[in-house]
Design a protein around this motif. Structure first.
Motif, short mmCIF file in Angstrom:
data_model
loop_
_atom_site.label_atom_id
_atom_site.label_comp_id
_atom_site.label_asym_id
_atom_site.label_seq_id
_atom_site.Cartn_x
_atom_site.Cartn_y
_atom_site.Cartn_z
N ALA A 272 0.82 -1.20 0.00
CA ALA A 272 0.00 0.00 0.00
C ALA A 272 0.85 1.26 0.00
CB ALA A 272 -0.92 0.00 1.23
N ALA B 226 1.10 4.16 -3.04
CA ALA B 226 0.25 5.27 -2.62
C ALA B 226 0.35 6.47 -3.55
CB ALA B 226 0.59 5.68 -1.19
N ASN C 153 -5.04 2.88 2.38
CA ASN C 153 -5.04 3.96 1.38
C ASN C 153 -6.27 4.84 1.51
OD1 ASN C 153 -2.58 3.34 0.19
ND2 ASN C 153 -3.49 1.95 -1.30
#
Length: 202
Positions: free
Chosen positions: A14, A18, A157
């Motif tokens: 993640a 990002a 996220n």
């Protein structure tokens, strides 16, 4: 791969994606009240945030009694991770997966201190497993949930996207009919009554 190693791997993915991934949608973890209420409040909270636990334990029962149950507002809890991030996201995952999400949230926030102490002793997993079981998940379902990398990424996220979009600098933070309101502006039930009344008149 164990539950916690899988989660850490998911968070690494993640973080790596990002900057290039499109802003994800937000996940509603717990919804209290009716959708046709004149005021919709989104509460961004972290399972490991002490101020969030204080809000959940002390303020939320009054808000439910005075504002949610009479139909004046709806409250939707969404996740915004705080340190330790792995534990925070893991708690969100259990709430999201549980058939009884409210029961999972109740235990995670109301017994946060017990969970944190368990983590300090070396293993936060048993508390989450017990929470999942009480909220309707089997042991197998809990393992599937807690090793779901896509879910971990989405929750991680999603919280970051909300913080960026609304300028949140901490948790809990709130959206009142889509307008950001810091948690420091909503510290008493009188604050909540005033904000909800003002939003109802708009």
């Amino acid at each position: 791969m164990t539950m916690l190693l899988s989660l850490l791997a998911a968070l690494t993915l993640a973080q790596a994606g990002a900057e290039t991934a499109p802003p994800p949608g937000q996940t509603d973890l717990v919804t209290l009240g009716e959708a046709d209420a004149p005021v919709i409040v989104h509460a961004y909270m972290s399972p490991t945030c002490p101020h969030c636990a204080d809000f959940y334990r002390d303020a939320l029962p009054l808000i439910e009694k005075d504002l949610i149950e009479p139909g004046k507002m709806q409250l939707i809890i969404r996740g915004l991770p705080s340190q330790p991030v792995g534990m925070s996201v893991a708690g969100m995952m259990v709430i999201e997966c549980a058939p009884d999400s409210r029961a999972a949230a109740d235990r995670i926030f109301n017994q946060q201190h017990e969970w944190i102490e368990q983590a300090k002793a070396g293993d936060p997993k048993p508390f989450l497993e017990e929470t999942a079981a009480e909220a309707g998940l089997s042991a197998e379902e809990t393992e599937i949930c807690m090793t779901d990398q896509a879910l971990a990424e989405s929750l991680y996220n999603g919280g970051g996207a909300a913080a960026d979009a609304y300028g949140f600098t901490g948790v809990p933070s709130f959206l009142v009919n889509g307008e950001p309101v810091g948690g420091d502006k909503l510290t008493t039930i009188d604050d909540w009554r005033a904000v909800v009344e003002a939003a109802s008149d708009e």
